[in-house]
Design a protein around this motif. Sequence first.
Motif, PDB file in Angstrom:
ATOM      1  N   THR A   1     -16.586  -8.765  10.614  1.00 15.65           N
ATOM      2  CA  THR A   1     -16.877  -7.678   9.476  1.00 15.65           C
ATOM      3  C   THR A   1     -17.006  -8.143   8.252  1.00 15.65           C
ATOM      4  OG1 THR A   1     -14.423  -7.508   8.809  1.00 15.65           O
ATOM      5  CG2 THR A   1     -14.759  -6.626  10.443  1.00 15.65           C
ATOM      6  N   GLY A   2     -17.076  -9.282   7.719  1.00 14.60           N
ATOM      7  CA  GLY A   2     -18.311  -9.964   6.383  1.00 14.60           C
ATOM      8  C   GLY A   2     -16.849 -10.206   5.670  1.00 14.60           C
ATOM      9  N   ASN A   3     -17.434 -10.155   4.569  1.00  9.51           N
ATOM     10  CA  ASN A   3     -16.428 -10.079   2.961  1.00  9.51           C
ATOM     11  C   ASN A   3     -16.373  -9.089   2.766  1.00  9.51           C
ATOM     12  OD1 ASN A   3     -16.677 -13.107   3.068  1.00  9.51           O
ATOM     13  ND2 ASN A   3     -18.570 -12.931   2.318  1.00  9.51           N
ATOM     14  N   ASN A   4     -14.987  -8.191   2.672  1.00  6.08           N
ATOM     15  CA  ASN A   4     -14.762  -6.891   2.765  1.00  6.08           C
ATOM     16  C   ASN A   4     -14.122  -6.848   1.038  1.00  6.08           C
ATOM     17  OD1 ASN A   4     -15.708  -5.993   5.010  1.00  6.08           O
ATOM     18  ND2 ASN A   4     -13.584  -7.439   5.592  1.00  6.08           N
ATOM     19  N   GLN A   5     -14.719  -5.876   0.244  1.00  8.93           N
ATOM     20  CA  GLN A   5     -14.112  -5.360  -0.723  1.00  8.93           C
ATOM     21  C   GLN A   5     -13.274  -4.589  -0.138  1.00  8.93           C
ATOM     22  OE1 GLN A   5     -16.797  -3.091  -2.810  1.00  8.93           O
ATOM     23  NE2 GLN A   5     -17.971  -4.794  -3.654  1.00  8.93           N
ATOM     24  N   GLU A   6     -12.275  -4.417  -0.633  1.00  2.60           N
ATOM     25  CA  GLU A   6     -10.621  -3.981  -0.983  1.00  2.60           C
ATOM     26  C   GLU A   6     -11.025  -1.987  -0.828  1.00  2.60           C
ATOM     27  OE1 GLU A   6      -7.649  -4.780  -0.820  1.00  2.60           O
ATOM     28  OE2 GLU A   6      -8.370  -6.759  -1.351  1.00  2.60           O
ATOM     29  N   LEU A   7     -10.602  -1.768   0.804  1.00  2.00           N
ATOM     30  CA  LEU A   7     -10.778  -1.533   1.553  1.00  2.00           C
ATOM     31  C   LEU A   7      -9.541   0.037   1.624  1.00  2.00           C
ATOM     32  CD1 LEU A   7     -12.629  -1.952   4.683  1.00  2.00           C
ATOM     33  CD2 LEU A   7     -13.818  -0.614   2.543  1.00  2.00           C
ATOM     34  N   GLU A   8      -9.882   0.960   1.437  1.00  2.00           N
ATOM     35  CA  GLU A   8      -8.270   2.154   1.352  1.00  2.00           C
ATOM     36  C   GLU A   8      -7.130   1.638   2.838  1.00  2.00           C
ATOM     37  OE1 GLU A   8      -7.351   6.903   1.350  1.00  2.00           O
ATOM     38  OE2 GLU A   8      -9.578   6.148   0.754  1.00  2.00           O
ATOM     39  N   SER A   9      -6.119   2.419   2.914  1.00  2.00           N
ATOM     40  CA  SER A   9      -5.838   2.004   4.270  1.00  2.00           C
ATOM     41  C   SER A   9      -5.366   2.687   4.883  1.00  2.00           C
ATOM     42  CB  SER A   9      -3.834   1.161   3.762  1.00  2.00           C
ATOM     43  OG  SER A   9      -4.037  -0.281   2.929  1.00  2.00           O
ATOM     44  N   LEU A  10      -5.186   2.516   6.067  1.00  2.00           N
ATOM     45  CA  LEU A  10      -4.895   3.694   6.632  1.00  2.00           C
ATOM     46  C   LEU A  10      -4.412   3.918   7.487  1.00  2.00           C
ATOM     47  CD1 LEU A  10      -7.091   6.166   8.243  1.00  2.00           C
ATOM     48  CD2 LEU A  10      -9.103   4.659   9.864  1.00  2.00           C
ATOM     49  N   VAL A  11      -3.937   5.044   7.865  1.00  2.00           N
ATOM     50  CA  VAL A  11      -2.587   5.306   9.029  1.00  2.00           C
ATOM     51  C   VAL A  11      -3.447   5.660  10.083  1.00  2.00           C
ATOM     52  CG1 VAL A  11      -0.260   6.515   9.466  1.00  2.00           C
ATOM     53  CG2 VAL A  11      -0.712   5.905   7.053  1.00  2.00           C
ATOM     54  N   VAL A  12      -3.197   4.875  11.311  1.00  2.00           N
ATOM     55  CA  VAL A  12      -3.307   5.503  13.055  1.00  2.00           C
ATOM     56  C   VAL A  12      -2.185   5.586  13.910  1.00  2.00           C
ATOM     57  CG1 VAL A  12      -4.812   5.191  14.746  1.00  2.00           C
ATOM     58  CG2 VAL A  12      -5.131   4.382  12.526  1.00  2.00           C
ATOM     59  N   PRO A  13      -1.397   7.359  13.885  1.00  3.93           N
ATOM     60  CA  PRO A  13      -0.365   7.600  14.210  1.00  3.93           C
ATOM     61  C   PRO A  13      -0.451   7.288  15.703  1.00  3.93           C
ATOM     62  CG  PRO A  13      -1.362   9.604  13.274  1.00  3.93           C
ATOM     63  CD  PRO A  13      -1.987   8.272  12.616  1.00  3.93           C
ATOM     64  N   THR A  14      -1.679   6.958  16.157  1.00  4.28           N
ATOM     65  CA  THR A  14      -1.690   7.424  17.704  1.00  4.28           C
ATOM     66  C   THR A  14      -2.198   5.718  18.513  1.00  4.28           C
ATOM     67  OG1 THR A  14      -3.821   8.011  17.917  1.00  4.28           O
ATOM     68  CG2 THR A  14      -2.399   9.922  17.654  1.00  4.28           C
ATOM     69  N   LEU A  15      -2.250   5.542  17.594  1.00  5.36           N
ATOM     70  CA  LEU A  15      -2.584   4.183  18.078  1.00  5.36           C
ATOM     71  C   LEU A  15      -1.266   2.653  19.186  1.00  5.36           C
ATOM     72  CD1 LEU A  15      -5.685   2.506  18.565  1.00  5.36           C
ATOM     73  CD2 LEU A  15      -5.435   1.331  16.268  1.00  5.36           C
TER      74      LEU A  15
END
Length: 381
Positions: A225-239
């Motif tokens: 996924t390369g060098n990422n800048q800070e991304l917004e966290s994600l809640v995935v309640p079904t995973l």
Amino acid sequence: MSVMVEELRARIAAIDSEIQLQRRLLEKLERDKNLAQRQLNAALDPVARLPLEISSEIFLQALPTSPSEEQDIPTVLLRICHAWADIALDTPRLWTTVCIHFPCGDHFAEVLPIWFRRARNFPLSVSIFLCGPSSNWNHRVSDELWRHGGQLKYLEILDNDDLDSDDDSDTIDLFGDTPSVSLKLLQTLTIRCQHQRRVYRASQILQLLRGAPNIVEYVSDRVWTGNNQELESLVVPTLRRVIFRETSHGDDEIFRYLSLPALGALSLPMHYISGGILLACVQRSAAPLRDLALGWEFNVMDSVQLHECLRLVPSLIRFRMWRPKSHVVTELFTALAASPSLLPDLQDLTIDILDTTNSPSNIPDPSWGTLVRALSTRRVE
């Protein structure tokens, strides 16, 4: 002279009229013959004589067992005869599995809606095969796919990546001008890549997960996924299942942005995240984890972090470690023996030890005795 000319013209007109009449008669005879031939074929064809429920099931049995295999059976059935074509078009499940090979022409963007219409409202399984540079990704085709994203149940991207050895990293743009995707039925997302130079944007993978409110499984294999800048966290309640396969290349860094309160199975090679990041995710997710597999190729997790993490998941039934350092293994054995409350429900413990030439295990013999004592009070295989 003029009388003779008029007679000839009248005769020609009469002949033309007779020709038109005979042509219409011939066309009718051709239609009658085709109808009779179709009726004869249907009378002789055992499949056509069967109820649609049975003949449809026979056609479905001809489909490949894997969604990633070629899915040309439905179009072949259309070309056999009219009776078989009618059965194929009346069997929407024949059209629910689609393989898209990039590079492909723009005409495929016109074919996809026809294929999807034949599937009617049944959930779709789509496999995308990408060969060569990222420019081979056809956005006209993928835009059409995202427009039908509400029907997708399984999505698989298989990147064969036959880039030349001198090519630099090559970034895939999954969406082009598509601002958002809705994948309300999606349950499984799989992305597999054959070479580490290919880059899939973490933001777009998160966008796929964000657009899938019923997703159950995410599988990633050699995806960078390369060098990422800070991304917004994600809640995935079904995973419930997150699997990063244990390949020599592969980026599990996207895991740092996820909160997974329903997670039951996790496999992490620990290539690009630390033990602290794993521990933080386990803490914030508070998931009923039952199956855990961790890698130690880069030795980014010490025993203290491992034991803290394991104490947070007393529900764990299966635990696998691949290529751990010997001291991590021996210290785990000691902790299991000293604390029966550590992994109280453990049933399956698997340790893939990094072999060396002179010492296959590098684990002292007394440690195996410690393990036996630790497991004697547990129902471990």
